[in-house]
Motif scaffolding. Sequence first.
Motif, PDB file in Angstrom:
ATOM      1  N   SER B  57       0.850  -1.190   0.000  1.00 13.31           N
ATOM      2  CA  SER B  57       0.000   0.000   0.000  1.00 13.31           C
ATOM      3  C   SER B  57       0.886   1.241   0.000  1.00 13.31           C
ATOM      4  O   SER B  57       1.755   1.383   0.856  1.00 13.31           O
ATOM      5  CB  SER B  57      -0.882  -0.061   1.255  1.00 13.31           C
ATOM      6  OG  SER B  57      -1.542   1.144   1.436  1.00 13.31           O
ATOM      7  N   HIS B  59       1.741   4.935   0.651  1.00 15.21           N
ATOM      8  CA  HIS B  59       1.284   6.014   1.526  1.00 15.21           C
ATOM      9  C   HIS B  59       1.892   7.356   1.167  1.00 15.21           C
ATOM     10  O   HIS B  59       1.318   8.399   1.431  1.00 15.21           O
ATOM     11  CB  HIS B  59       1.580   5.663   2.983  1.00 15.21           C
ATOM     12  CG  HIS B  59       0.734   4.541   3.483  1.00 15.21           C
ATOM     13  ND1 HIS B  59      -0.326   4.729   4.325  1.00 15.21           N
ATOM     14  CD2 HIS B  59       0.762   3.200   3.214  1.00 15.21           C
ATOM     15  CE1 HIS B  59      -0.918   3.571   4.569  1.00 15.21           C
ATOM     16  NE2 HIS B  59      -0.268   2.620   3.902  1.00 15.21           N
ATOM     17  N   TYR B  60       3.079   7.305   0.604  1.00 12.49           N
ATOM     18  CA  TYR B  60       3.714   8.555   0.203  1.00 12.49           C
ATOM     19  C   TYR B  60       4.666   8.282  -0.943  1.00 12.49           C
ATOM     20  O   TYR B  60       5.482   7.359  -0.876  1.00 12.49           O
ATOM     21  CB  TYR B  60       4.499   9.194   1.371  1.00 12.49           C
ATOM     22  CG  TYR B  60       5.287  10.413   0.936  1.00 12.49           C
ATOM     23  CD1 TYR B  60       4.680  11.663   0.824  1.00 12.49           C
ATOM     24  CD2 TYR B  60       6.640  10.304   0.584  1.00 12.49           C
ATOM     25  CE1 TYR B  60       5.380  12.765   0.381  1.00 12.49           C
ATOM     26  CE2 TYR B  60       7.352  11.409   0.139  1.00 12.49           C
ATOM     27  CZ  TYR B  60       6.719  12.636   0.041  1.00 12.49           C
ATOM     28  OH  TYR B  60       7.407  13.722  -0.409  1.00 12.49           O
ATOM     29  N   ARG B  92       3.386   0.455   2.935  1.00 11.31           N
ATOM     30  CA  ARG B  92       3.154  -0.563   3.961  1.00 11.31           C
ATOM     31  C   ARG B  92       3.009  -1.925   3.281  1.00 11.31           C
ATOM     32  O   ARG B  92       2.313  -2.062   2.271  1.00 11.31           O
ATOM     33  CB  ARG B  92       1.863  -0.270   4.719  1.00 11.31           C
ATOM     34  CG  ARG B  92       1.918   0.981   5.581  1.00 11.31           C
ATOM     35  CD  ARG B  92       2.612   0.765   6.907  1.00 11.31           C
ATOM     36  NE  ARG B  92       1.954  -0.236   7.733  1.00 11.31           N
ATOM     37  CZ  ARG B  92       2.420  -0.624   8.916  1.00 11.31           C
ATOM     38  NH1 ARG B  92       3.548  -0.115   9.419  1.00 11.31           N
ATOM     39  NH2 ARG B  92       1.772  -1.548   9.617  1.00 11.31           N
ATOM     40  N   SER B  97       6.505  -0.576   7.754  1.00 12.08           N
ATOM     41  CA  SER B  97       6.644   0.635   6.945  1.00 12.08           C
ATOM     42  C   SER B  97       7.954   0.555   6.177  1.00 12.08           C
ATOM     43  O   SER B  97       9.032   0.580   6.776  1.00 12.08           O
ATOM     44  CB  SER B  97       6.651   1.892   7.833  1.00 12.08           C
ATOM     45  OG  SER B  97       5.405   2.051   8.485  1.00 12.08           O
ATOM     46  N   PRO B 124       2.935   6.116   8.567  1.00 10.14           N
ATOM     47  CA  PRO B 124       2.733   7.102   7.496  1.00 10.14           C
ATOM     48  C   PRO B 124       1.282   7.586   7.447  1.00 10.14           C
ATOM     49  O   PRO B 124       0.424   7.114   8.181  1.00 10.14           O
ATOM     50  CB  PRO B 124       3.113   6.321   6.235  1.00 10.14           C
ATOM     51  CG  PRO B 124       2.925   4.890   6.576  1.00 10.14           C
ATOM     52  CD  PRO B 124       3.210   4.769   8.048  1.00 10.14           C
ATOM     53  N   PHE B 126      -2.560   8.217   6.415  1.00 10.40           N
ATOM     54  CA  PHE B 126      -3.640   7.342   5.966  1.00 10.40           C
ATOM     55  C   PHE B 126      -3.766   7.436   4.446  1.00 10.40           C
ATOM     56  O   PHE B 126      -3.596   8.503   3.874  1.00 10.40           O
ATOM     57  CB  PHE B 126      -4.981   7.780   6.567  1.00 10.40           C
ATOM     58  CG  PHE B 126      -5.069   7.666   8.066  1.00 10.40           C
ATOM     59  CD1 PHE B 126      -4.939   6.433   8.695  1.00 10.40           C
ATOM     60  CD2 PHE B 126      -5.302   8.789   8.843  1.00 10.40           C
ATOM     61  CE1 PHE B 126      -5.045   6.330  10.076  1.00 10.40           C
ATOM     62  CE2 PHE B 126      -5.411   8.682  10.229  1.00 10.40           C
ATOM     63  CZ  PHE B 126      -5.278   7.455  10.848  1.00 10.40           C
ATOM     64  N   THR B 127      -4.118   6.326   3.815  1.00  5.99           N
ATOM     65  CA  THR B 127      -4.524   6.423   2.410  1.00  5.99           C
ATOM     66  C   THR B 127      -6.032   6.724   2.371  1.00  5.99           C
ATOM     67  O   THR B 127      -6.771   6.437   3.321  1.00  5.99           O
ATOM     68  CB  THR B 127      -4.275   5.119   1.634  1.00  5.99           C
ATOM     69  OG1 THR B 127      -5.122   4.109   2.181  1.00  5.99           O
ATOM     70  CG2 THR B 127      -2.822   4.673   1.728  1.00  5.99           C
ATOM     71  N   GLU B 130      -8.066   3.380   2.596  1.00  3.98           N
ATOM     72  CA  GLU B 130      -8.263   2.721   3.882  1.00  3.98           C
ATOM     73  C   GLU B 130      -9.209   3.512   4.772  1.00  3.98           C
ATOM     74  O   GLU B 130      -9.939   2.940   5.591  1.00  3.98           O
ATOM     75  CB  GLU B 130      -6.931   2.411   4.577  1.00  3.98           C
ATOM     76  CG  GLU B 130      -6.171   3.614   5.070  1.00  3.98           C
ATOM     77  CD  GLU B 130      -4.705   3.280   5.400  1.00  3.98           C
ATOM     78  OE1 GLU B 130      -4.247   2.163   5.113  1.00  3.98           O
ATOM     79  OE2 GLU B 130      -4.027   4.179   5.913  1.00  3.98           O
ATOM     80  N   ARG B 175      -1.756  -0.353  13.275  1.00  2.00           N
ATOM     81  CA  ARG B 175      -2.203   0.972  12.846  1.00  2.00           C
ATOM     82  C   ARG B 175      -3.658   1.152  13.269  1.00  2.00           C
ATOM     83  O   ARG B 175      -4.581   0.949  12.498  1.00  2.00           O
ATOM     84  CB  ARG B 175      -2.027   1.150  11.336  1.00  2.00           C
ATOM     85  CG  ARG B 175      -0.553   1.189  10.947  1.00  2.00           C
ATOM     86  CD  ARG B 175      -0.358   1.427   9.466  1.00  2.00           C
ATOM     87  NE  ARG B 175      -0.973   2.683   9.066  1.00  2.00           N
ATOM     88  CZ  ARG B 175      -1.787   2.813   8.032  1.00  2.00           C
ATOM     89  NH1 ARG B 175      -2.094   1.767   7.280  1.00  2.00           N
ATOM     90  NH2 ARG B 175      -2.304   3.975   7.732  1.00  2.00           N
ATOM     91  N   GLU B 206      -5.518  -1.260   8.905  1.00  2.00           N
ATOM     92  CA  GLU B 206      -4.820  -2.083   7.931  1.00  2.00           C
ATOM     93  C   GLU B 206      -5.502  -3.448   7.797  1.00  2.00           C
ATOM     94  O   GLU B 206      -5.772  -3.913   6.702  1.00  2.00           O
ATOM     95  CB  GLU B 206      -3.371  -2.263   8.378  1.00  2.00           C
ATOM     96  CG  GLU B 206      -2.408  -2.358   7.223  1.00  2.00           C
ATOM     97  CD  GLU B 206      -1.045  -1.859   7.647  1.00  2.00           C
ATOM     98  OE1 GLU B 206      -0.598  -0.825   7.112  1.00  2.00           O
ATOM     99  OE2 GLU B 206      -0.414  -2.473   8.523  1.00  2.00           O
ATOM    100  N   ALA B 358      -3.549   4.484  -3.138  1.00  2.00           N
ATOM    101  CA  ALA B 358      -2.963   3.419  -2.316  1.00  2.00           C
ATOM    102  C   ALA B 358      -2.288   2.352  -3.171  1.00  2.00           C
ATOM    103  O   ALA B 358      -1.340   1.693  -2.738  1.00  2.00           O
ATOM    104  CB  ALA B 358      -4.046   2.781  -1.444  1.00  2.00           C
TER     105      ALA B 358
END
Lengths: 673, 673
Positions: B57, B59-60, B92, B97, B124, B126-127, B130, B175, B206, B358
Amino acid sequence: MYPPLVLVLAIFFAVATAIAALSSPLPHPLDPLSPTELTEVRSAVLAFSLVASRPISFHYVGLDEPEKPDVLSHTNAAAAAILPRRAFVIARAGGLSHEFYVDVTNTSAPRVVSHGIHDGPGFPMFTTEEQVAAGQLSREYPPFRESLQRRGLALTNVGCGVFSMGWFGKNEARRLAKVQCFIVAGGTANYYARPLEGVTLLVDVEKLVIVAYRDRAAYSVPKAEGTDYRAGKAGPPFNGAVPAPGVVVQPEGKGFHIDDHIVRWANWEFHVGFDMRAGTVISMASVHDADADLWRRVLYRGFASEIFVPYMDPEEEWYFHTFMDAGEYGLGVSAVPLQPEADYPANAAYMDGYYVDADGKPVKSENIICVFERYAGDIAWRHTGVAGPIAPITEVRPDVTLVVRMVVTVGNYDYTLDWEFKTVGSIKTVVSLSGILEMKATNYTHVDQIRDDIHGTLIAENTVGVYHDHFITYHLDLDIDGTKNSFIKNTIIPKRNTGIRATGGAPTPRSYWTVLYEVAETEADGQVNINGAPADLLFVNPSKKTKVGNEVGYRLIPAGATATSLLANNDYPQRRASYTKKQVSGLYAEQSTGDDNLAAWSKRNRRIKDEDIVLWYTVGLHHVPCQEDFPVMPMISGAFELRPFNFFERNPLIRTRPPGNSPNCSCSFGRSG
Amino acid sequence: MYPPLVLVLAIFFAVATAIAALSSPLPHPLDPLSPTELTEVRSAVLAFSLVASRPISFHYVGLDEPEKPDVLSHTNAAAAAILPRRAFVIARAGGLSHEFYVDVTNTSAPRVVSHGIHDGPGFPMFTTEEQVAAGQLSREYPPFRESLQRRGLALTNVGCGVFSMGWFGKNEARRLAKVQCFIVAGGTANYYARPLEGVTLLVDVEKLVIVAYRDRAAYSVPKAEGTDYRAGKAGPPFNGAVPAPGVVVQPEGKGFHIDDHIVRWANWEFHVGFDMRAGTVISMASVHDADADLWRRVLYRGFASEIFVPYMDPEEEWYFHTFMDAGEYGLGVSAVPLQPEADYPANAAYMDGYYVDADGKPVKSENIICVFERYAGDIAWRHTGVAGPIAPITEVRPDVTLVVRMVVTVGNYDYTLDWEFKTVGSIKTVVSLSGILEMKATNYTHVDQIRDDIHGTLIAENTVGVYHDHFITYHLDLDIDGTKNSFIKNTIIPKRNTGIRATGGAPTPRSYWTVLYEVAETEADGQVNINGAPADLLFVNPSKKTKVGNEVGYRLIPAGATATSLLANNDYPQRRASYTKKQVSGLYAEQSTGDDNLAAWSKRNRRIKDEDIVLWYTVGLHHVPCQEDFPVMPMISGAFELRPFNFFERNPLIRTRPPGNSPNCSCSFGRSG
């Protein structure tokens, strides 16, 4: 500030044209005195038999406003006509300060209805004429001529101005002032950049004699090159940044209407007056409550009451530079004609003002107040519903502000004094400073040579920009939804969660803050240094509540420039301006001693809860000059805002129609909607 | 903030369209990653054999900027082409992470060049996906259905959102997040005004499971009436004040030029980037020095690094509302498409931004940054020579400002983040807040019923606007005329005149102030509470001096909103955001513990004199809500300015030609002059 400068030999002093008396229609009770009325005031004073001394010199003539209840019950013109029109006059004659109240209701039969002698310390504002005359005294004074000769300067190269001497513990019976001089040769208009440092005269501005003379030391004269600010002299090249030209176009015309002195715009209505001491006076500002369909008063009267500018150099020629620009020189008298499309945008309207010369004759100042709508790309409120059952939603209401502007040039400094009215219900007051620094000549040409405290910044060769403060104090007679108001200090206090619900806590690991609501019972309670503990300062009408029971109010929000005076409490300039550690200056600021200022008045400690209270707010700046302030200063600003706080039942703009192109505007309505 | 809301039964969540990869020309080294590059980053990460866990996933994903010296030596496109293009990725997978550095210089052969596991506390951002999924978990959860039933609510009438849970001393391996809900029935778009008070879920975002459930108490649900802010629902009547329409017309066109990500305007040049966490990133802002004919750098990089919003209600459902909007939700991800002629004037240009979903696929956000020239009727500098040898003179230069604007809507709040560039050399950063308050349901309908601390203001029946703070922290990598800078505190200190010239005094009766120049040697010296002793804060380049020897510098000028946190130092939210009593948050803000924030970094107390220093400045507001903030808040603002201080030899606008209609403009020159 530096005073207006007078050439020693030739007088080029620009005095606005004295104008003939004009007839005027029925005035609003708060309208400033018309030229006709001013002329009649003069006649009445000159005809007043109990004051026989001549000459009579007029230092102040202004409207003696009717009492608030009378004004409030006479808002239509017909009713207003029955209120008397009166002037308050301060004139000097026979070495005394005379106060007159003159009734000019019937302009063909003006009469003095009251006369008194001011017997406390302090003197009225300087007249322009006496400044011109006193500035010339040095020219025939042999010691001054010798000082110039020793410095290799010709008399034609020097101009002098009158500096108020402040008050340092000695109550003078004479109206003494200092005179200091500048080099006017070298082809630059910026003579303030070229002081004749080290020479000071003490003069009697009324008798026009030199009382004392001092030539303490000689300093290098800063060069003229690079000091001029006139377009044709600073350039070419004109290499300063010029953004693309832009003009605000209003397809439906201006949104405001000026009816004599009444301005109506969006949800605001207010009266704009003019006073030779205070300049712009905003009265009876009311905001329309759309939900209640009511006009509700916010501000009965607001004006800049004083500008205190103490310099921070203890040197003999500088220590007395502790100016009170309103009380000594007059903000209204010093207001300058505004330059279209430079001082204000093309979509502005303007107003004139009238004051009197020393002879009491009306003088017209043209184009000194402008009113315009500011389209700055601001947003009144917005929200994007990024998710949820009815997403996406974007609702935005753009913001426009109405500005009432005056520029006051007191010698070297130019103060832009703006009153801004916002549709959300706010009144914002902005002070911006530009113009020319007070500069001190020095022999230093480089920072590396300096070993001692020069009390300023070396901003050019041989030139120190001297440290100083600006304290601009506003008199604000708030009438939040009526006359009787209270001042609330909502102090924000840190709390530690007790963990026990019964004592107001919760079983959670948190510290937090809450609000301690305190009503100021007396004037002493009402003095606040906003740099202290964080607090929301509110002015409420305790007799008016919202539906859910909150007191209707306005909040005072400082927006920069919150400096307070750092002078010692027992120091003389600070005693005159003691309100600058909290807040107002008295009527007789010139050589005033502080006996009649707000700090003194507050010691009487009157009850201020649920009364007709006045807020004095001081915008303050410590000014450490920098090279960018030379040869003329870029604007710097300070401001404060009076903003509705539980005054309306809800956001007053929630029912504002969106701009025409709004994607959510499925609610077809026209411009008039 | 409130998070975006998710309907329990139906998903209307608006996700920006995923877009196909596009080819792009040679980028500037600081250009954000293009859709093509983002797509290749995804491919490389998915192909990276050392991370086998699925799903991965994202996240950034953001640009891994080249080192400053490399960027500075590669400013032309040809040279820049040889710099690597790299991405920094946080993803993730397998409950960990992962941090990747991915080289996409050759987009046809992207490769992971570095991989690591983040092993400290914190997670990190949230997407979006999620949040949507976790918001729906409650719908099949029997205890939640029972809670609704007890309150007489249908499942279709409720929507839920994911709330970060803060950090309160326990380092979670999972998370976890809180889920709270709102009533979406009643036809209002303003579901934030109608909380399902008293009910909280704890979820693993998650694993998408409910970990804990609590129905503590039931409260009245505030009514829907009067809450909607949509034009067609709030009115008719549209009785809110609407000023006259106004449009800025630029007869010669826009004054700025946008070349890909480079903006050039007047005497400014800078790069505008976009980051999914930080939003707008301003880089390499340089100002033209007309006298020296040089471009001189001021700001290497600036962006909003965090927005910390702690609420002040210790109640079980509220204590954890201590949001870090950048680190938990992402300012770039939350940036909203701007509304023409409402969010910005007609004379604006705009830019798009790209982030990843994501799944790592690029998402285009259209029209999220706008650039416009503000014609607000401001004055750059002026002076009226009211007297003297060459009077009367009036010289005025009107002022225009360039604005770079982004609006970030993090759930309920809308932050307008403006960067303003001024011809005088200033960069001003303005934060304005609008949107919707966090509201708490209460059984109170009138203030008179309240006996305890409700931790807010009763802003409508059954509705408390909860007390809270906003701390917006800026990361400002200043490069004042070069990389190596020092931080100077010019403290303004009161002095009593000694009366003796030899000790720096003068034989005059004065107190005064002077300036104590102090260089901050270490990071600890560089921490300042600006509400303390008055001081000018300067950033100087000690190796560059003006002709008269002053260090070239810029001054930091706060303009309102200078609140600092009042939370206890040992309180958990304050430990995470300890910079809010002075100044930066770390990379992993979600459930972060404060171990990696600026306050912690500063304890290393590195030398900051004559180094490449970064200023973190926090704009702070204590927000005591009022009824006008309901149902949507009018804008309130805070700001700070970076202003030249001995940076130029003199006022940089002294040689600016006056507007065409200047009466002193006898110096004939054309538009090109």
